[in-house]
Motif scaffolding. Structure first.
Motif, PDB file in Angstrom:
ATOM      1  N   TRP A 141      22.439  68.292  18.411  1.00  0.00           N
ATOM      2  CA  TRP A 141      22.907  68.375  19.788  1.00  0.00           C
ATOM      3  C   TRP A 141      21.866  69.131  20.600  1.00  0.00           C
ATOM      4  O   TRP A 141      21.562  70.283  20.319  1.00  0.00           O
ATOM      5  CB  TRP A 141      24.262  69.071  19.861  1.00  0.00           C
ATOM      6  N   THR A 142      21.320  68.462  21.624  1.00  0.00           N
ATOM      7  CA  THR A 142      20.232  68.998  22.431  1.00  0.00           C
ATOM      8  C   THR A 142      20.633  68.971  23.898  1.00  0.00           C
ATOM      9  O   THR A 142      21.109  67.943  24.387  1.00  0.00           O
ATOM     10  CB  THR A 142      18.961  68.131  22.235  1.00  0.00           C
ATOM     11  N   GLN A 143      20.436  70.103  24.595  1.00  0.00           N
ATOM     12  CA  GLN A 143      20.744  70.106  26.026  1.00  0.00           C
ATOM     13  C   GLN A 143      19.776  69.182  26.740  1.00  0.00           C
ATOM     14  O   GLN A 143      18.569  69.234  26.515  1.00  0.00           O
ATOM     15  CB  GLN A 143      20.660  71.503  26.623  1.00  0.00           C
ATOM     16  N   CYS A 180      26.534  73.906  20.385  1.00  0.00           N
ATOM     17  CA  CYS A 180      25.738  74.976  20.974  1.00  0.00           C
ATOM     18  C   CYS A 180      26.453  76.300  20.831  1.00  0.00           C
ATOM     19  O   CYS A 180      27.645  76.362  20.559  1.00  0.00           O
ATOM     20  CB  CYS A 180      25.454  74.690  22.437  1.00  0.00           C
ATOM     21  N   LYS A 212      26.775  72.360  31.581  1.00  0.00           N
ATOM     22  CA  LYS A 212      25.712  72.031  30.626  1.00  0.00           C
ATOM     23  C   LYS A 212      26.062  70.693  29.982  1.00  0.00           C
ATOM     24  O   LYS A 212      27.229  70.438  29.679  1.00  0.00           O
ATOM     25  CB  LYS A 212      25.587  73.089  29.530  1.00  0.00           C
ATOM     26  N   PHE A 244      24.954  68.060  26.786  1.00  0.00           N
ATOM     27  CA  PHE A 244      24.246  67.944  25.511  1.00  0.00           C
ATOM     28  C   PHE A 244      24.321  66.507  25.014  1.00  0.00           C
ATOM     29  O   PHE A 244      25.333  65.825  25.200  1.00  0.00           O
ATOM     30  CB  PHE A 244      24.866  68.874  24.464  1.00  0.00           C
TER      31      PHE A 244
END
Length: 127
Positions: free
Chosen positions: A65-67, A15, A56, A58
């Motif tokens: 890579w996705t939150q 990110c 956060k 992920f």
């Protein structure tokens, strides 16, 4: 002025995070799940002076890579939320600590959160 910090794992960009001060403690605590598919990190001073931090998380989904879930933020200034962080082996539970607790003029505390489908839910407050 905004500053941008990047987090990489094995050459893969996780990110890019914007922060308000270059002196913020981005990445103060980082942990990764046992299978390596979930990572969490903190910023314990999200505006460079008040100590109001965040967490956060992920997850690696389809090679991206996705939150997952919402950003968890500290409740009070000067508590330095995010100074400690630990992610469970499967990446569905985490603990996050704050080194100060000014509401009652005490030392810090720890919160425990659990992920349930789309959101992080607060489970326990430990002082």
């Amino acid at each position: 002025m905004l500053y941008f910090k990047e987090l990489y794992i094995t050459g893969s960009l996780v990110c890019v995070v914007s922060i308000q001060s270059n002196s913020e403690s981005f990445g103060n605590s980082i942990d990764i799940s046992g299978d390596g598919n979930t990572i969490g990190f903190t910023c314990s001073t999200n505006d460079g002076s008040t100590g109001l931090g965040w967490v956060k998380i992920f997850k690696l989904i389809s090679n991206t890579w996705t939150q997952i879930g919402q950003t968890i933020t500290g409740a009070l200034e000067r508590e330095y939320f995010g100074t400690g962080f630990s992610l469970s082996d499967d990446g569905t539970i985490f603990t996050v600590s704050a080194s100060q607790f000014y509401i009652i003029n005490e030392k810090g505390y720890t919160n425990i959160y659990k992920f349930n489908k789309k959101k992080w839910y607060w489970l326990v407050f430990v002082k």
